[in-house]
Enzyme design. Structure first.
Site, mmCIF file in Angstrom:
data_model
loop_
_atom_site.group_PDB
_atom_site.id
_atom_site.type_symbol
_atom_site.label_atom_id
_atom_site.label_comp_id
_atom_site.label_asym_id
_atom_site.label_seq_id
_atom_site.Cartn_x
_atom_site.Cartn_y
_atom_site.Cartn_z
ATOM 1 N N LYS A 278 26.603 122.766 33.848
ATOM 2 C CA LYS A 278 26.866 121.263 32.861
ATOM 3 C C LYS A 278 26.381 122.575 31.753
ATOM 4 O O LYS A 278 26.964 121.299 30.739
ATOM 5 C CB LYS A 278 25.253 120.870 32.862
ATOM 6 C CG LYS A 278 25.388 120.241 34.765
ATOM 7 C CD LYS A 278 23.660 119.585 34.335
ATOM 8 C CE LYS A 278 24.275 118.389 35.860
ATOM 9 N NZ LYS A 278 23.409 118.743 37.329
HETATM 10 C C1 PLP Z 1 24.287 118.737 37.881
HETATM 11 C C2 PLP Z 1 24.205 119.711 38.996
HETATM 12 C C3 PLP Z 1 25.840 119.036 40.306
HETATM 13 C C4 PLP Z 1 25.660 117.375 40.516
HETATM 14 O O1 PLP Z 1 26.745 116.857 39.371
HETATM 15 P P1 PLP Z 1 27.148 116.217 39.648
HETATM 16 O O2 PLP Z 1 28.100 115.943 38.211
HETATM 17 O O3 PLP Z 1 25.754 114.897 39.243
HETATM 18 O O4 PLP Z 1 27.635 115.239 40.633
HETATM 19 C C5 PLP Z 1 25.510 120.287 41.772
HETATM 20 N N1 PLP Z 1 24.583 121.168 41.168
HETATM 21 C C6 PLP Z 1 24.391 121.944 40.298
HETATM 22 C C7 PLP Z 1 23.617 122.852 39.732
HETATM 23 C C8 PLP Z 1 23.055 121.303 39.189
HETATM 24 O O5 PLP Z 1 23.001 121.054 38.248
#
Ligand code: PLP
Length: 466
Positions: free
Chosen positions: A107
């Site tokens: 993220k």
């Molecule tokens: C947010 C997240 C996901 C999921 O991603 P989305 O965009 O919400 O589908 C998967 N793995 C990790 C480690 C995350 O932080």
């Protein structure tokens, strides 16, 4: 570039508007009216140029006088490894390591771009803003670090109490700054998301606090994530991708990259036991249940917001059809995906449910074979990649978080603590390890899952300060 709501009833908007107004007033999500085509040979450029060019395509006129290359360089400067390493763990199976940023999860890629874009808008307008976001852990951690130095923005993060890992909680509550607020909600992620949705659609409040969001429904985040698909497809063309999926933002970026012309194969939705999408792909019935807590909390989501955008496309961008679907969902708590739309979705996506034991086995097996430690989210993508591997076709699983962020799950899988030694020396963890040293604020603010309580908190904390 013009953006329109998937539900078709909100006014159209510019990029700088949707930057600060993620959810449309009709409850829909903004999508570009037309997806731009990627310039040829973009994938051969340096990563920052790929990211900058994609932002330029989506920003339209507003972007003309902006230096997006500098913005991308600044965003990724603290990454320990950049561009993202691509590891081949066995023939034709890859892990794209997206966890080398400050919060140890993918993220960081989008959030750091978004925080800077928002500051640009506010610097131009002289305004202030309150960002309200729901998180299952990693969004909040990435946002706290990305907005730590913001000058025009208050950030409030709602997370499900007791359902995030201690490292994640410390990353959210440990940064002492009067413009950063972490709220522990006594419910699950879907409760947090519902509260945010409700408050965002309260027009009086939204105006008073200049409310905005940074959830993955924000198109600028999707745009920032498209870059690593383009980059990876430049190295391994025509690969399938397996994506650990929660709110469907990450995989939607892959879908957008593909629609824009990047050479991607099939997109595999890798879900944990909150398998609303694997069930929907199998039966055609979209039926969210109560979310269950698993070892991969960032994927404990039964109402994946961004799926609306893929569904909208699959319905031939017919807002009326989409509104009917959501009306049925609201009334019956489940809704049928029309046949043609389902067929269209299945052309681009496949969906796999990976149960807890299987992801634990995947962590153990890769560790035994290669000494490589995966976090429980990555393990779900990896297990789905192995299940879906097609002969002669490479598959890239997105490694979405660092193993050291989820030590309990890793300990369960392999019987020892996840630590920095899990990776070759050149791949040791990013500065997020500093979070381990941060203390918790004495008591994080904790609230029952009611929008009215969060509303009162926001007004008390921000109204005058803002
Ligand atoms: C947010 C997240 C996901 C999921 O991603 P989305 O965009 O919400 O589908 C998967 N793995 C990790 C480690 C995350 O932080």
């Amino acid at each position: 570039m013009i953006y329109a709501s998937t539900r078709g009833e909100a006014p159209k908007a510019s990029f700088e508007t949707i930057l600060t107004r993620a959810l449309a007033s009709d409850g829909g999500l903004y999508v570009p009216e037309r997806l731009p085509a990627l310039p040829t040979s973009l994938a051969q450029k340096p990563y920052e140029e790929i990211a900058a060019e994609i932002l330029r395509l989506f920003a339209g006129d507003w972007g003309r006088d902006k230096d997006f290359s500098a913005l991308a360089r600044e965003s990724y400067a603290p990454f320990r490894h950049h561009p993202p390493p691509l590891e081949e763990t066995e023939e034709g199976v890859y892990l794209l390591e997206l966890f080398h940023g400050p919060s140890g999860a993918f993220k960081d890629y989008a959030m750091r771009i978004l925080s800077r874009l928002m500051e640009l808008v506010l610097t131009e307008s002289g305004g202030r803003m309150t960002i309200l976001t729901a998180t299952s852990g990693d969004t909040g951690a990435a946002a706290m670090s990305a907005f730590a130095e913001s000058r025009h923005i208050h950030l409030a993060v709602l997370y499900p109490k007791g359902r995030v890992s201690p490292v994640q909680e410390r990353q959210m509550t440990g940064l002492a700054a009067s413009h950063l607020h972490a709220l522990a909600i006594e419910g699950d992620f879907d409760d947090c998301q519902a509260i945010v949705k409700q408050l965002m659609s309260d027009e009086a409040l939204a105006e008073r606090l200049n409310l905005s969001g940074v959830n993955s429904i924000n198109w600028a985040r999707i745009a920032a994530q498209i870059a690593y698909y383009v980059y990876a497809a430049g190295i391994v063309p025509d690969a399938d991708f397996a994506v650990p999926t929660g709110n469907f933002g990450d995989i939607l970026a892959g879908y957008a990259a593909k629609r824009m012309g990047a050479p991607l194969g099939r997109l595999v939705i890798a879900a944990n036991e909150n398998a609303v999408l694997p069930r929907a792909f199998e039966t055609g019935l979209y039926a969210p249940r109560a979310a269950r807590a698993t070892l991969a909390p960032s994927m404990d989501i039964q109402a994946p917001s961004n799926f609306e955008r893929a569904l909208f496309d699959a319905m031939g961008r017919d807002s009326e059809k989409l509104r009917l679907f959501f009306k049925e969902l609201e009334e019956k708590k489940q809704a049928a995906i029309p046949k043609e739309a389902l067929a269209c979705l299945r052309r681009h996506f496949a969906a796999e449910e990976i149960k807890e034991e299987e992801s634990l086995r995947a962590i153990a097996s890769l560790y035994q074979k290669k000494g490589y430690m995966m976090d429980p989210h990555t393990a779900i993508g990896y297990a789905a990649a192995k299940r879906r591997k097609r002969d002669g076709k490479p598959i890239i699983a997105l490694a979405t978080a660092h193993a050291a962020k989820f030590p309990d799950a890793v300990r369960r899988a392999i019987g020892r603590e996840a630590d920095s030694l899990a990776l070759p020396a050149s791949r040791r963890p990013a500065p997020f390890a500093a979070a381990k040293k941060m203390g918790l604020k004495e008591t994080p603010t904790s609230l029952a899952p009611r929008a009215s309580l969060v509303r009162a908190y926001l007004l008390r904390e921000m109204d005058c300060a803002a």
